[in-house]
Design a protein around this motif. Structure first.
Motif, PDB file in Angstrom:
ATOM      1  N   LEU A   1       0.899  -1.220   0.127  1.00  0.00           N
ATOM      2  CA  LEU A   1       0.183   0.122  -0.159  1.00  0.00           C
ATOM      3  C   LEU A   1       1.005   1.306  -0.046  1.00  0.00           C
ATOM      4  CD1 LEU A   1      -2.976   0.212  -0.206  1.00  0.00           C
ATOM      5  CD2 LEU A   1      -3.012   0.276   2.360  1.00  0.00           C
TER       6      LEU A   1
ATOM      7  N   LEU B   1     -14.687   6.163 -10.739  1.00  0.00           N
ATOM      8  CA  LEU B   1     -14.189   6.159  -9.127  1.00  0.00           C
ATOM      9  C   LEU B   1     -14.180   4.795  -8.825  1.00  0.00           C
ATOM     10  CD1 LEU B   1     -16.036   9.195  -7.818  1.00  0.00           C
ATOM     11  CD2 LEU B   1     -13.854   9.007  -8.708  1.00  0.00           C
ATOM     12  N   GLY B   2     -14.625   3.614  -9.682  1.00  0.00           N
ATOM     13  CA  GLY B   2     -14.494   2.340  -9.187  1.00  0.00           C
ATOM     14  C   GLY B   2     -13.477   1.634  -9.757  1.00  0.00           C
TER      15      GLY B   2
ATOM     16  N   THR C   1     -12.784   9.056  -3.195  1.00  0.00           N
ATOM     17  CA  THR C   1     -12.318   7.549  -3.262  1.00  0.00           C
ATOM     18  C   THR C   1     -12.008   6.817  -1.952  1.00  0.00           C
ATOM     19  OG1 THR C   1      -9.930   7.944  -3.489  1.00  0.00           O
ATOM     20  CG2 THR C   1     -11.374   8.046  -5.233  1.00  0.00           C
ATOM     21  N   SER C   2     -11.867   7.340  -0.966  1.00  0.00           N
ATOM     22  CA  SER C   2     -11.363   6.692   0.383  1.00  0.00           C
ATOM     23  C   SER C   2      -9.968   6.121   0.048  1.00  0.00           C
ATOM     24  CB  SER C   2     -12.297   5.906   0.999  1.00  0.00           C
ATOM     25  OG  SER C   2     -13.573   6.697   1.153  1.00  0.00           O
TER      26      SER C   2
ATOM     27  N   GLY D   1      -9.313   3.986  -2.456  1.00  0.00           N
ATOM     28  CA  GLY D   1      -9.620   3.034  -3.370  1.00  0.00           C
ATOM     29  C   GLY D   1      -9.902   3.340  -4.662  1.00  0.00           C
ATOM     30  N   PRO D   2     -10.280   2.635  -5.406  1.00  0.00           N
ATOM     31  CA  PRO D   2     -10.413   1.304  -5.378  1.00  0.00           C
ATOM     32  C   PRO D   2      -9.270   0.388  -5.503  1.00  0.00           C
ATOM     33  CG  PRO D   2     -11.025   1.831  -7.572  1.00  0.00           C
ATOM     34  CD  PRO D   2     -10.661   3.185  -6.713  1.00  0.00           C
ATOM     35  N   GLU D   3      -9.270  -0.589  -4.515  1.00  0.00           N
ATOM     36  CA  GLU D   3      -8.156  -1.554  -4.515  1.00  0.00           C
ATOM     37  C   GLU D   3      -6.675  -0.718  -3.967  1.00  0.00           C
ATOM     38  OE1 GLU D   3      -7.756  -3.618  -8.374  1.00  0.00           O
ATOM     39  OE2 GLU D   3      -9.809  -3.810  -8.629  1.00  0.00           O
TER      40      GLU D   3
ATOM     41  N   TYR E   1      -4.132   5.719  -3.234  1.00  0.00           N
ATOM     42  CA  TYR E   1      -3.476   6.210  -1.807  1.00  0.00           C
ATOM     43  C   TYR E   1      -2.243   7.066  -2.253  1.00  0.00           C
ATOM     44  CZ  TYR E   1      -5.132   3.097   2.082  1.00  0.00           C
ATOM     45  OH  TYR E   1      -5.904   2.749   2.939  1.00  0.00           O
TER      46      TYR E   1
END
Lengths: 322, 425
Positions: free
Chosen positions: A95, A178-179, A265-266, A268-270, A274
């Motif tokens: 991550l 966004l996904g 997106t928090s 994410g995705p996946e 970050y």
């Protein structure tokens, strides 16, 4: 001169007194000068003391504490020295690797983020129809907070949102803005550029104000096309402005995208969106790993230091060229 | 250049200075200074006391506490939930935080158990009256007293079922899939409303569906910490999750739909027939009932996949109050926790906040028939599977689930990574 005619008896005494008085004055002058010299010597330190104290107490000291903290453990090992364990864990964490890779991506996308306001400012400077209107409209997003911008684009880019509806209407399939990990990071960077280019645009317009318009006129008389004018006249004249915008945009991208990421997106995705900042927040707040977060902060600080020093040296070199 | 160098030196010095030295040692024994009689103050942190629906609950708790400790003043400090654990983490680091604080059950409290006071000697009397203690316990010690129960019933929309001519919810997975087909054809609704933007979807899935897949022994072992990731049944749960993606049983764009804001409206507007929701706080019977009608909300148990599996309602203690280790008066702080979990206070909270309270002696609100069904399942219910996992593995599961849905990871890879993370932590 009347003194010449005074008796020799008096003269030495008088001159003696004069010398004595002169000595005192001299000494006093010397003393004052010494005092002045001392106070002058200390004055600069006294004057910069508040600034230094603030920097040391509120910047450097917490920084030292933070770096120190990053060499201690979390949870049960709280407060005990663990050496470089946190840093090794960071290196191992896919991550964090993604977060660093995304920093690299931001650096790569930097020219785009600078070129867009640069081009739009050029058009405004060249007084395209409606330039006054565009000048204010372009600046508008810069006054919105990242959370509001994120919320707006959350709606716009939702799977069943207006943008996908439009794409559907013109016969293109929906995109999971966004996904989809391949799309989402560009979507977020795009929104960041949209939200912040207004400020860079204003800086560019200020740069244009110092541009010698006779150069452009001359180029026009010589039959230069718009592209040639931009490439051979505008860009060289604005080199310092462009560099300044590069530096500020880079800093903005690296330090102020947290709000957008949080809302849009928090991470994410996946985990594809970050950034180090978001990683730090997650580790500190959600995972209860403050020491690991400190280590990540230290790494981010070092990155910013290197980027900042590189940029300063570039700016200085450019300054010398002028 | 000079400045570059000196900056470099500073960084180097900082790095070297950091090596080896450490911050102050972890825990300092707290002396119990303020005896019950002395005037003192307890500070409580939570994210509920500021809400209008919690007003009478807090009032009743305060009144009960004032009877036992008239000289101790209590200050409730509501914090924003989004930043709650960040703020709390910082406060705990400096050991200057609140005396009593609200926690979510499971990982959030267990990860911080070393800063909390074991409450077993204080709450012994409440043990049989309240349910959901396990979520606030670690290594046999209780660190918090439950206020609400949180669980993951599978809700379904009875109106859509009627339209599709389905009379009763499925009891097996195959039957369930067949029903999904019927629902899609008759109503156009997706089978599941799934919001997996934050990666919370698989937590609900694992707990909602797990009891139909794992054998009772496997289930109990899982909760006890003996998680057999090599079991084909564990793998099956994730295969089923992937299947919902592959067979397009979920609403479109599941990976970009937020769980707590957007997905509930998908179910509320009849665009999906099922949702694995919650029991308390949000996304529960009360919310759904307001939109699709209280009598149209049904709950079902997990469809059976494995022979011998006994489906049950997964639930745990939802939120609960805990006491900090550094509090000056542990007895008073523990009594405050007890006051916050009296039958009287909890019935207020249950009725006004729309929560299933931890107190098994109070009757559930009568305006929603589905509440009766939920309460009836409590007795046979078991702790939720995901609550037993640590927050790092949960976080990883969120990202892996997004990969499962998008097809960028296989079930084998996901289970292997989860097993490694689970065993490491």
């Amino acid at each position: 001169m009347p003194t010449r005619n005074t008796s020799p008896m008096v003269r030495p005494g008088a001159s003696g007194r004069a010398v004595e008085g002169g000595d005192k004055r001299e000494r006093a002058r010397h003393g004052a000068a010494r005092r002045r010299g001392r106070s002058e010597r200390f004055a600069p330190y006294v004057l910069i003391a508040p600034a230094v104290l603030i920097i040391v107490a509120l910047r450097l000291y917490p920084l030292v504490l933070g770096v120190n903290f990053s060499f201690t453990g979390d949870g049960e090992a709280n407060g005990t020295a663990v050496g470089f364990a946190n840093y090794l864990e960071l290196l191992d964490d896919p991550l964090f690797q993604t977060a660093l890779a995304n920093v690299g991506l931001l650096v790569l996308l930097l020219p785009v983020a600078v070129a867009i306001p640069g081009l739009l400012a050029t058009f405004i400077y060249l007084k395209v129809p409606g330039h006054r209107f565009f000048r204010s409209v372009y600046f508008f997003p810069a006054v919105l907070s990242p959370v509001i911008v994120g919320a707006i684009f959350n709606l716009m880019l939702a799977f069943d949102g207006p943008l996908n509806e439009f794409l559907g209407a013109v016969g293109l399939g929906p995109v999971d803005w966004l996904g989809d990990p391949g799309v989402a990071k560009f979507a977020v960077v795009g929104v960041q550029i949209w939200a912040t280019f207004g400020m860079a645009l204003v800086v560019f317009l200020a740069g244009f104000a110092t541009l010698d318009s006779s150069l452009l006129d001359a180029a026009r008389v010589d039959g230069a096309s718009l592209r040639q004018s931009i490439w051979h006249v505008i860009i060289p004249s604005l080199s310092q402005t462009i560099q300044f915008v590069f530096v500020t945009t880079m800093i903005g991208m690296l330090t102020s995208m947290f709000g957008l990421l949080y809302v849009m997106t928090s991470g994410g995705p996946e985990g594809s969106t970050y950034l180090p900042e978001y990683y730090i927040w997650i580790q500190q707040g959600q995972m209860n790993r403050p020491a690991l977060a400190s280590a990540a902060s230290t790494v981010l600080f070092l990155i910013m230091l290197v980027v900042g020093l590189l940029q300063i040296s570039v700016l200085r070199r450019a300054g010398r060229e002028d | 250049m000079k400045r570059t160098l000196s900056a470099g030196v500073v960084v180097l010095a900082l790095t070297v200075a950091g090596c080896g030295s450490a911050t102050r040692p972890a825990s300092t024994p707290t002396e119990s200074a303020g005896a019950a009689g002395a005037a003192s103050k307890l500070v409580v942190w939570d994210w509920k006391s500021g809400e209008p629906y919690a007003a009478s609950y807090i009032e009743k708790a305060k009144a009960d506490f004032a009877k036992k400790h008239p000289n101790v003043t209590v200050e409730f400090v509501p914090q924003p939930f989004e930043q709650y654990y960040t703020l709390l983490g910082a406060a705990m680091q400096t050991k200057t935080g609140p005396d009593v604080m609200l926690f979510n059950g499971g990982g959030q409290i267990r990860d911080r158990a070393d800063s909390l006071l074991p409450l077993d000697e204080y709450v012994a009397e409440d043990k049989s009256r309240l349910a959901g203690w396990e979520a606030f316990a670690k290594d046999g010690k209780t660190y918090g007293a439950p206020v609400t129960l949180q669980g993951h019933p599978i809700y379904y929309n009875k109106a859509l079922y009627e339209k599709a001519g389905i009379t009763a919810p499925a009891t097996t997975w195959d039957e369930f899939l067949a029903n999904c087909d019927k629902l899609k054809k008759a109503t156009g609704a997706a089978c599941f409303a799934l919001g997996n933007k934050e990666g919370i979807g698989p937590q609900f899935w694992l707990s909602g569906m797990g009891s139909g897949v794992l054998t009772p022994a496997e289930y109990d072992d899982w909760i006890a910490g003996k998680r057999d990731w090599k079991s084909p049944h564990v793998k099956k749960i994730f295969e089923m999750f992937k299947e919902t993606g592959d067979k397009k049983l979920n609403n479109e764009g599941a990976n970009s739909t937020a769980m707590f804001t957007d997905i509930f409206s998908v179910f509320n507007t009849g665009k999906a027939a099922h949702i694995i929701g919650l029991m308390s706080d949000i996304g529960h019977w009360k919310d759904f009932g307001e939109f699709i009608g209280p009598d149209k909300v049904g709950i079902m148990l997990a469809p059976v996949v494995t022979e011998g599996a006994t489906p049950s309602l997964p639930y745990d203690g939802g939120i609960g109050y805990a006491v900090a280790k550094w509090t000056k008066d542990p007895k008073a702080a523990a009594d405050l926790v007890r006051s916050l979990t009296t039958t009287d206070a909890l019935s207020s909270f249950s009725a006004e906040a729309g929560a299933i309270a931890s107190d098994t002696t109070i009757s559930a609100p009568q305006d929603a028939p589905v509440v009766g069904e939920i309460v009836a399942q409590l007795k046979a219910g078991k702790p939720a599977l995901h609550v037993a996992m640590d927050s790092k593995t949960i976080d990883l599961m969120g990202r892996l689930s997004q990969k499962l849905l998008s097809g960028s990871a296989t079930v084998d890879e996901a289970v292997e990574e989860l097993a490694a993370s689970d065993q490491e932590n």
